[in-house]
Design a protein around this motif. Sequence first.
Motif, PDB file in Angstrom:
ATOM      1  N   SER B 166      42.030   4.779 -29.143  1.00  0.00           N
ATOM      2  CA  SER B 166      41.477   5.472 -30.508  1.00  0.00           C
ATOM      3  C   SER B 166      42.782   6.013 -31.306  1.00  0.00           C
ATOM      4  O   SER B 166      42.687   5.728 -32.595  1.00  0.00           O
ATOM      5  CB  SER B 166      40.422   6.415 -30.317  1.00  0.00           C
ATOM      6  OG  SER B 166      39.235   6.093 -29.681  1.00  0.00           O
ATOM      7  N   THR B 169      44.335   3.015 -33.201  1.00  0.00           N
ATOM      8  CA  THR B 169      43.605   2.543 -34.370  1.00  0.00           C
ATOM      9  C   THR B 169      44.165   3.233 -35.409  1.00  0.00           C
ATOM     10  O   THR B 169      44.203   2.789 -36.614  1.00  0.00           O
ATOM     11  CB  THR B 169      42.218   3.039 -34.365  1.00  0.00           C
ATOM     12  OG1 THR B 169      41.496   1.926 -33.389  1.00  0.00           O
ATOM     13  CG2 THR B 169      41.442   2.837 -35.511  1.00  0.00           C
ATOM     14  N   SER B 199      29.651   3.876 -31.848  1.00  0.00           N
ATOM     15  CA  SER B 199      30.835   3.197 -31.444  1.00  0.00           C
ATOM     16  C   SER B 199      30.367   1.744 -30.860  1.00  0.00           C
ATOM     17  O   SER B 199      29.352   1.607 -30.198  1.00  0.00           O
ATOM     18  CB  SER B 199      31.631   3.871 -30.275  1.00  0.00           C
ATOM     19  OG  SER B 199      32.904   2.990 -30.091  1.00  0.00           O
ATOM     20  N   ASP B 208      35.291   3.285 -32.073  1.00  0.00           N
ATOM     21  CA  ASP B 208      35.280   2.106 -33.004  1.00  0.00           C
ATOM     22  C   ASP B 208      33.993   1.670 -33.765  1.00  0.00           C
ATOM     23  O   ASP B 208      33.128   1.414 -32.981  1.00  0.00           O
ATOM     24  CB  ASP B 208      35.931   0.724 -32.702  1.00  0.00           C
ATOM     25  CG  ASP B 208      36.493  -0.140 -33.427  1.00  0.00           C
ATOM     26  OD1 ASP B 208      36.908   0.256 -34.755  1.00  0.00           O
ATOM     27  OD2 ASP B 208      36.523  -1.381 -33.245  1.00  0.00           O
ATOM     28  N   PRO B 209      33.870   1.884 -34.974  1.00  0.00           N
ATOM     29  CA  PRO B 209      34.702   2.551 -35.878  1.00  0.00           C
ATOM     30  C   PRO B 209      35.014   3.714 -35.925  1.00  0.00           C
ATOM     31  O   PRO B 209      34.277   4.754 -35.249  1.00  0.00           O
ATOM     32  CB  PRO B 209      33.870   2.021 -37.289  1.00  0.00           C
ATOM     33  CG  PRO B 209      32.460   2.209 -37.040  1.00  0.00           C
ATOM     34  CD  PRO B 209      32.353   1.875 -35.468  1.00  0.00           C
ATOM     35  N   PHE B 227      37.740  -0.020 -38.757  1.00  0.00           N
ATOM     36  CA  PHE B 227      36.861  -0.743 -37.883  1.00  0.00           C
ATOM     37  C   PHE B 227      37.662  -1.622 -37.351  1.00  0.00           C
ATOM     38  O   PHE B 227      37.494  -2.829 -37.961  1.00  0.00           O
ATOM     39  CB  PHE B 227      35.573  -1.024 -38.375  1.00  0.00           C
ATOM     40  CG  PHE B 227      34.282  -1.481 -37.404  1.00  0.00           C
ATOM     41  CD1 PHE B 227      34.552  -1.650 -36.232  1.00  0.00           C
ATOM     42  CD2 PHE B 227      33.244  -2.213 -37.982  1.00  0.00           C
ATOM     43  CE1 PHE B 227      33.551  -2.080 -35.291  1.00  0.00           C
ATOM     44  CE2 PHE B 227      32.064  -2.477 -37.037  1.00  0.00           C
ATOM     45  CZ  PHE B 227      32.236  -2.476 -35.734  1.00  0.00           C
TER      46      PHE B 227
END
Lengths: 330, 330, 330, 330
Positions: B166, B169, B199, B208-209, B227
């Motif tokens: 995470s 990202t 998610s 995600d997102p 995302f």
Amino acid sequence: MTVRVGVIGVGVMGTDHVRTLRTVVSGATVTVITDFDASRAAAIAEEVGARTVATAAELIAAPDVDAVIIASHDSAHAEQVSLCLDHLKPVLCEKPLAPTVDECRDLVAKEDALALAKPLVSVGFMRRFHHPYVALADEVRSGSIGIPLLVRSSHRNVSAYPGGDSASTITNSAIHEIDITSWLLGSPIVEVSWYAPRSTSYDTSRQDPQVLLLRTSDGALTTVDVFVNARYGYDVRCEVVGETGAVSLAPSHVLTVDSSLRSAATYPEDWRPLFADAYRRQLQAWVESLAADTPTPLATARDGLRATEVAAALIDSMNNAGAVTPVRNS
Amino acid sequence: MTVRVGVIGVGVMGTDHVRTLRTVVSGATVTVITDFDASRAAAIAEEVGARTVATAAELIAAPDVDAVIIASHDSAHAEQVSLCLDHLKPVLCEKPLAPTVDECRDLVAKEDALALAKPLVSVGFMRRFHHPYVALADEVRSGSIGIPLLVRSSHRNVSAYPGGDSASTITNSAIHEIDITSWLLGSPIVEVSWYAPRSTSYDTSRQDPQVLLLRTSDGALTTVDVFVNARYGYDVRCEVVGETGAVSLAPSHVLTVDSSLRSAATYPEDWRPLFADAYRRQLQAWVESLAADTPTPLATARDGLRATEVAAALIDSMNNAGAVTPVRNS
Amino acid sequence: MTVRVGVIGVGVMGTDHVRTLRTVVSGATVTVITDFDASRAAAIAEEVGARTVATAAELIAAPDVDAVIIASHDSAHAEQVSLCLDHLKPVLCEKPLAPTVDECRDLVAKEDALALAKPLVSVGFMRRFHHPYVALADEVRSGSIGIPLLVRSSHRNVSAYPGGDSASTITNSAIHEIDITSWLLGSPIVEVSWYAPRSTSYDTSRQDPQVLLLRTSDGALTTVDVFVNARYGYDVRCEVVGETGAVSLAPSHVLTVDSSLRSAATYPEDWRPLFADAYRRQLQAWVESLAADTPTPLATARDGLRATEVAAALIDSMNNAGAVTPVRNS
Amino acid sequence: MTVRVGVIGVGVMGTDHVRTLRTVVSGATVTVITDFDASRAAAIAEEVGARTVATAAELIAAPDVDAVIIASHDSAHAEQVSLCLDHLKPVLCEKPLAPTVDECRDLVAKEDALALAKPLVSVGFMRRFHHPYVALADEVRSGSIGIPLLVRSSHRNVSAYPGGDSASTITNSAIHEIDITSWLLGSPIVEVSWYAPRSTSYDTSRQDPQVLLLRTSDGALTTVDVFVNARYGYDVRCEVVGETGAVSLAPSHVLTVDSSLRSAATYPEDWRPLFADAYRRQLQAWVESLAADTPTPLATARDGLRATEVAAALIDSMNNAGAVTPVRNS
């Protein structure tokens, strides 16, 4: 190897070419510039560190010029291209190759007589390097829409240059549609006809808009409307309809602005913002082919001749009540 | 003057830079290349006529390298940028400037200590050179939509690289949104918070997102959804809403294809087709500033630090149940 | 007052009308139904609480029928409309009013001879009630684009009904384009010509697509491409280009779906989803005019005649190598 | 059977309902009208051939009223709906069912206590009948985009009614987003939070725009921006992002107008043009369910309660520095 380019004519188009070569093209340098207006030539030459010469002939013969760009008045193209052939110098001539079919035919014949492995003459039909047209052609060739049957194109300018007439709409504006149609379909235009919608009251010197029908040798029919005083914006559209689908250029704007009860995109006022990147790519491709000593990927002299022949047939149709008119092949 | 560029790291990104410099950038030549994989370095060096060296340090010190591009692994950025500063060599470092706030802060301090008239360090936030973002920023600054109040951005990748989590990202993908938001608004991000939608089941290694709220010092609020396994396509969106109007990036496709009861445009699979021209423009602008000896128009080390600080605050918020978290200013 | 409607013919179109009247039109009730297939008539009659009769003549004469809808086979239209005139019953006849110019002319003459204050006959050119066409016509009439000069229309079906030929493309499909062109411009079509693009291999019984040029009495020129085996979807387009601007129908889809590297909108398979609301509005407007005893806002018998005359001229052009052909005015 | 409808309150909304029932809805007639402004009631009653009564109570009790529409001031809704329950009369109450959670809860309890097979109360969340939202919900339910993860909605008005505050933005405008979010996802909202972007200077009586985060029980997160003084136009947007794709409402304009270097679509000034057809469909569906004696397909009292509960939680969050706030379930 850096290609040393000489530029003949530095009006709007020629000046753009000089700056594009100087600032965003790899592998080229502008060494010599000439223009009938010597002070104009001097100014841009100083900007890019080039020298000036008095005549096109001098430029073409110059030892520090590997390749020539011709952006002079249309009427000078034939003679200047011919000189380039005499000196065996690669030349990129702005469209049209020459104003008349006869001149174009003579240039093609002269180049053919040289019997070179690679053509010297390229013609500036820059749409062939416009990324959306390239993608359109790729899509057509991919077969995703099946065999092309029908093409619908529009060419709209904000306002025409003064001094033109109905014929110059064809030779100056529609000429791009003529070249790109054959290029997209991979098929020459063999028959044309010309039609007059109601004409705008904003330009009494010509029929405007005009509708053109172009038949390619594959049987497909292309309709083109050309409206050089459309006022609303510079706009180019193209849709190819095939047996199983259709593909169109998407609108070219990059922003949507919401205000005053409108969701709006902006049209450019002329072709330059729309095709700036196509001009860059065309010059880059030309320079790259010169450096690599490979055949030009641009339109050739024969393509330039062909477009002029089609334009001439359209003008014949215009002068003959819109009669369906064959294109005379050279 | 031709700028002689050395390139450190020729993975996907570095190789793109080498080829871009070689084929479509004016005024630069790639002279030296290095990579931890020597054969990879040798192959691309041969392609463009450069030589290779064994180490980044050697490249940075080389007399035939006027300026350096760093496209190595993120973990090597700080040391290599630092070496460039030691040699007073201009450097374009791919984002991130460095993975940690401390490293970034040290680099900024080191550059500040040099007290140069022009910064040496540029950071590769190429979106600043993406034509649609440039047009968007121009529109915002034109005042046509009034004072900006709210920004809505989306960042969608087809699928994430394996091995991330995470946090990555944020540091790898959202970092672009972070930089562009400040740049668009001309205002630093001062406060952030982090939210977790449902998610996706397609990537169990991360949330995600993610939804990010970014507060800039002008008071505007930016919502970003990121995302990285969106699957449908690579897609970047941005809308700025102001007091009197709103402006958005238009869809970026160039064609519309009609077939099988669908009218469709194509998404790219990754960022490269979308931003290829932005990379070219960024490199051209960098080379031009080096040749003209003017300050870099790219993101600076301080911009790189700022983005890393905001990313760190977002990760803090993520680890703290989405708490509203101030960005610590250096 | 509730208008009691009798419906002749309950195939696809007639059944749609019955259900539309029953479920979403105010002020009407379907009282009597007839069809050559008695069981089909009985089924839909039961569904909506109507009775059936054996013949069109009986229906038209029925005391509980205030107004008649004719959705029978084209070949029966003329006789049935004529009977309605005999009984002084308002009638909405599906297009075409009749297959031949002569039949249409006779019906117009017969209605004229009645010298009524309000016409009895309406013709189902429902596009006049399609909200986007209404908005398009309003925009044209507003003067925002200046005097119309050029119209570009496209009519695309997924696939043609079996049994047709090149002429039926005109009389069944292009007939809508013919009517709407005159209606949009407020000017009758006076001259036409017909062109054949390359023809699809998916339908060997006809030339497909076809290109039509329509000249209205105001001088404007309309280009229409009709492609009844376009396969990609049911699609109708229209752009009106005027002296100062242009206006187009926007795409009619309501959703955009992003998946599988595509951003896509859906085309309907046929005209019904696209024009369902236009049919409702047309019926509502007809019923309202009957209840209010005001002139029909629908296309009239004369409009029906006019469309059939233009279609006949197009077929003449088709049979005469695409010659420019005047429309004979009645 | 024709449903005889009584209408309470004939301001903008009530008058629209009366005219819609009268002119474009099948199977209904407006028989009785009341309004605190007797002359206003008389005028519209005369227009449609209804009678007036002095009070809502009298209307609800009237023997010629089968069903009631409540379009009175919000503060009167609870009492009037309650009276309808007393008389066992079906009622369509404009949103909100009642201004407070307690009132809504009492109405739901009262209806539940009647233990009817079919609910009497419907609430006017007309977006559920807006064709694009219906198509959006169908697409989501079809599974084409996979499990929904994230929703992004925008609600923009040109300008707010005077006299409102930040809370009324939620109860009057965002209430539609609240209802439609649950309806789209088929999942109740269980947790919310509230955020303040920079506020427009055009309305000093409230925070505007506002950003809302709505968590549904399925885990999906919805971001909503509500901007009631957006000035540029009335605009509603919605995108649902799922595991494998995304689906969005397409722009709702029907025309594109090219003029003055702009390609523009028009925004409506308020919600009425956008949702006129949704109101018609909602009324038609309600009348149809009454005639057929089937359960209402409209939002129910419980839906109305739920929306008011969510609005209350948002106001709590607003008054508590944007804290994440659970929705109290009744």
